[in-house]
Design a protein around this motif. Sequence first.
Motif, PDB file in Angstrom:
ATOM      1  N   THR A  75       0.822  -1.219   0.000  1.00 41.81           N
ATOM      2  CA  THR A  75       0.000   0.000   0.000  1.00 41.81           C
ATOM      3  C   THR A  75       0.851   1.261   0.000  1.00 41.81           C
ATOM      4  OG1 THR A  75      -0.130   0.049   2.422  1.00 41.81           O
ATOM      5  CG2 THR A  75      -1.812  -1.210   1.246  1.00 41.81           C
ATOM      6  N   TYR A  76       2.152   1.113   0.110  1.00 39.95           N
ATOM      7  CA  TYR A  76       3.026   2.285   0.170  1.00 39.95           C
ATOM      8  C   TYR A  76       4.196   2.046  -0.762  1.00 39.95           C
ATOM      9  CZ  TYR A  76       5.184   6.384   2.260  1.00 39.95           C
ATOM     10  OH  TYR A  76       5.716   7.617   2.471  1.00 39.95           O
ATOM     11  N   LEU A  77       3.965   2.169  -2.025  1.00 40.39           N
ATOM     12  CA  LEU A  77       4.959   1.853  -3.021  1.00 40.39           C
ATOM     13  C   LEU A  77       5.891   3.031  -3.272  1.00 40.39           C
ATOM     14  CD1 LEU A  77       2.742  -0.089  -5.587  1.00 40.39           C
ATOM     15  CD2 LEU A  77       4.159  -1.003  -3.759  1.00 40.39           C
ATOM     16  N   PHE A  78       7.009   2.699  -3.869  1.00 37.31           N
ATOM     17  CA  PHE A  78       8.036   3.705  -4.133  1.00 37.31           C
ATOM     18  C   PHE A  78       7.522   4.785  -5.078  1.00 37.31           C
ATOM     19  CE2 PHE A  78      11.371   5.210  -6.987  1.00 37.31           C
ATOM     20  CZ  PHE A  78      12.268   5.758  -6.083  1.00 37.31           C
ATOM     21  N   PHE A  79       6.877   4.376  -6.151  1.00 38.95           N
ATOM     22  CA  PHE A  79       6.436   5.343  -7.150  1.00 38.95           C
ATOM     23  C   PHE A  79       5.352   6.263  -6.596  1.00 38.95           C
ATOM     24  CE2 PHE A  79       8.226   1.997  -9.896  1.00 38.95           C
ATOM     25  CZ  PHE A  79       9.140   2.768 -10.591  1.00 38.95           C
ATOM     26  N   GLN A  80       4.498   5.740  -5.725  1.00 35.05           N
ATOM     27  CA  GLN A  80       3.483   6.598  -5.099  1.00 35.05           C
ATOM     28  C   GLN A  80       4.137   7.619  -4.182  1.00 35.05           C
ATOM     29  OE1 GLN A  80       0.056   6.616  -5.689  1.00 35.05           O
ATOM     30  NE2 GLN A  80       0.259   8.539  -4.560  1.00 35.05           N
TER      31      GLN A  80
END
Length: 208
Positions: A75-80
């Motif tokens: 739910t907490y990706l690098f791209f986000q």
Amino acid sequence: MAARNAMETAGGAAAAVVKYVILVALLVFILAPLVFMITASFMPARDIISMPYPWIPKSFYTQNFLKAIAGNDRTYLFFQSFLNSLIVASVVTVTTIVIASLTGYSLSKFSFPGRDLVFMLIMATMMIPFEAIMIPLQVVTTQLRLTNTYAGLILPFLVDAFGIFMMRQYFVTFPDEFIDAARVDGMGEFSIYRKILLPNTGPAIATL
């Protein structure tokens, strides 16, 4: 006379050499953390903490980037995270430049009661360390229900006192004759700001 000129030339050359040596040393000192960050990103953990530090990676280890992109929580990706930082930084940068330049223009080229007092109050806010207002900002953001939103990250930083100070000092040096001539020609204040002042404040805006 020739000997004295030669001595002065030699002294000037020596001073220039010393100056450049100091500048190169400062450059190395400033760039060292950046070089460390770049080289360490291509190393496994055991190489990063080894002494002496290997400034050139033995082999380019790309797993660090793959782990950062994948993330530990889906739910907490690098791209986000990168997109969030890009949006917040872009909006804050644009709004800071606009508000600081408008405020600096009004504080430097307009005469109104309390102008100097307003400027002093703005400058006084620079004496307050961010650590002193960090928790109150969080409390206000929570009470306004702006946590986990772009607004909660952007609104507290829309106005920058240092930016206002820098733009005001830059506008003070801008000749009043150009502004007076534009007013005589019938230009409004915002047109003067947009068509005359902003095109001539590139260095200040770039710095800000």
